[in-house]
Design an enzyme around this catalytic site. Sequence first.
Site: not given
Length: 333
Positions: A30, A35, A122, A175, A237, A282, A290, A293
């Site tokens: 990173d 961090k 993604t 998730r 995806k 769902f 919410g 993604c």
Amino acid sequence: MRVCVIGTGYVGLVTGACLAHIGHQVICVDNNEEKVKLMKAGRSPIFEPGLSEIMQSAIESGNIEFTTDLGAGVAHGEILFIAVGTPPLPTGESDTRYVEAVARGIGTHLNGGYKVIVNKSTVPIGSGDWVRMIVVDGVAERQKVLVTAGGTSSGEVVLEKLPAFDVVSNPEFLREGSAVYDTFNPDRIVLGSNNHKAIAMMKELYAPIVERKFAADQSLPPVPVLVTDISSAEMIKYAANAFLATKISFINEVANICDRVGADVTQVAKGIGLDSRIGNKFLQAGIGWGGSCFPKDVSALVHTADDYGYEAQLLKSAVSVNGGVSENWALQI
């Protein structure tokens, strides 16, 4: 196996820590020095149940390291994960500048043995070839610098042999709040590539997870591994998230009708959810999408469809139901 994960956001850090936990040698890279210092101390910069414990255990075993040195990570890894963010732009398309920067950086350090470069971010459909092109550009930039530094006066650029590598799409389905669990107990693993060697290495990497050695229920059958071309893996995806988002928008549409006819949407959802073809997940009315993604990925998929001359009417309607009707729907999600 030797693994480098570039980007220690939500997906990258969970991926790196979990791969280290199952026995691989992982370096996480990173560019944020503070961090990296935090993670070296065994502290997670994000809250995810079980993640800090896995990080600390992997540090103690020597299976994971954290650094800002991209060159060290590239040199270390047989498999290099690109796991940086692709936030939405105002137009609805994905911002791929961070993926491009990492791919170019990999190219400037790529040398030696065969590498598998994995898109965990993604990315827009068709990005596999684009990432390969950017990596090659990075290699060319480095070689030009080396030729110049060598004192060549003819003005000609002498390129070395291109290092051997392949690009694989390996979308994540994590998730928030259960990402560690999802990593060890996936519904499926998707690998997009036409190269047999790259796929074989990815299967070896994931073998302990596929064989359920770290699963909550180790008696279950092996995790399905779906091998596709790169574009299909990238599409999976987006399609998965778009379907789930549409399912939420559907039950909210039904809820609006229920309010008008005097029906109880919770009972309706329970009734249709008992149908094995539909399922009960769902179908909680009123909560909206919410998170980040669903809106980001649905917006990107609609934008892709527009780019190719197709109007994704169903997805646009799903957006309208979720966030309210607006001509500027792409700016709302």
